[in-house]
Scaffold this active site. Sequence first.
Site, PDB file in Angstrom:
ATOM      1  CG  LEU A  42     -13.330  17.658 -10.607  1.00  0.00           C
ATOM      2  CD1 LEU A  42     -12.109  16.898  -9.931  1.00  0.00           C
ATOM      3  CD2 LEU A  42     -13.486  16.843 -11.833  1.00  0.00           C
ATOM      4  CD  GLU A  67     -18.723  16.296  -8.061  1.00  0.00           C
ATOM      5  OE1 GLU A  67     -18.328  17.048  -8.857  1.00  0.00           O
ATOM      6  OE2 GLU A  67     -17.852  15.634  -7.657  1.00  0.00           O
ATOM      7  CE  LYS A  82     -11.511  14.633 -14.926  1.00  0.00           C
ATOM      8  NZ  LYS A  82     -13.002  14.390 -14.443  1.00  0.00           N
ATOM      9  CG  HIS A 110      -1.945  -0.807   1.248  1.00  0.00           C
ATOM     10  ND1 HIS A 110      -2.000  -2.427   0.947  1.00  0.00           N
ATOM     11  CD2 HIS A 110      -3.570  -0.632   0.991  1.00  0.00           C
ATOM     12  CE1 HIS A 110      -3.066  -2.875   0.771  1.00  0.00           C
ATOM     13  NE2 HIS A 110      -4.051  -1.804   0.734  1.00  0.00           N
TER      14      HIS A 110
END
Length: 282
Positions: free
Chosen positions: A199, A175, A143, A101
């Site tokens: 975003l 959104e 994003k 990870h």
Amino acid sequence: MTIAYLNGTFLPLEQAHIPVLDRGFIFGDGVYEVIPVYAGKSFRLQEHLQRLERSLAGIELSNPLTREAWQQIIETLIAKNGGGDQSIYLHLTRGVAPRNHNFPAEVKHTIFLMSQPFKDPEPLPGVKAITLPDNRWLRCDIKSISLLSNVLLRQHAVEVGAVESILIRDGYVTEGAASNVFIVKQGVVITPPEGAFILTGVTRDLILEVLQAANLPYRVENVSESQLRQADEIWVTSSTREIVPITTLDDRPVGDGTRGKIWQVTWDLFQAYKKKLRHLEV
Ligand code: PDD
């Protein structure tokens, strides 16, 4: 034949392969951009590259290229794919490493870009959206290529004949699954503010810019679920769909159930802006 770019090489898309240990594949550890291209010219490229920089900072990944180098790759890719209208998909991951990870000691980014077909969106006659709880993480301003929630939220809309899910967090609109949301009430356009829950859409910012330039009233403020349900107009916006008027929300008409007047004015302003770009010599 679609030409792609992978780690320094332009090649046919079918020949672009990445190792299975790429952290994008294993962990969704990367970020992306979708950049529309009109008449061979990328639309708002600097804004997309700026957002890419913010996304990279958000996932603590260095930017392997300068803005000029990104621009050069994008321009070459556009030309190799015949110019005209297309959309450029840009995807950047923390590269290949044994599965673990935490970050690898040395990162060699995977840089992938491809061209996708793009047709100027027709102004849709008006379509359905549904509302769903926003069950995504708390850094929706990044994003990220980890899009599983967005995928499920969009899928659930499509399954009931809707084009988008409008997401609600703690009683407020954030959104869409892959879009920003605007409402219109009594002639005023309202969209939620930037922050960790949305975003910052390049399309959203351009709409605010054209509204401002045209002296049309708008506000950037939180939109409650009840404001959404009482809106005269609802739009969802993105680079690929531009400005989509929602005329039915959760099976109830939005306003008078037709595309709104303010939508029409904004759509026309947006198209005029694009037209200018099309005819601009660069
Ligand atoms: N998505 N919010 C989310 C969650 C998005 O995925 C997108 C766009 C937007 C709108 O951003 P922009 O106006 O810059 O396209 C808002 C792209 C198009 C995609 O994932 O394909």
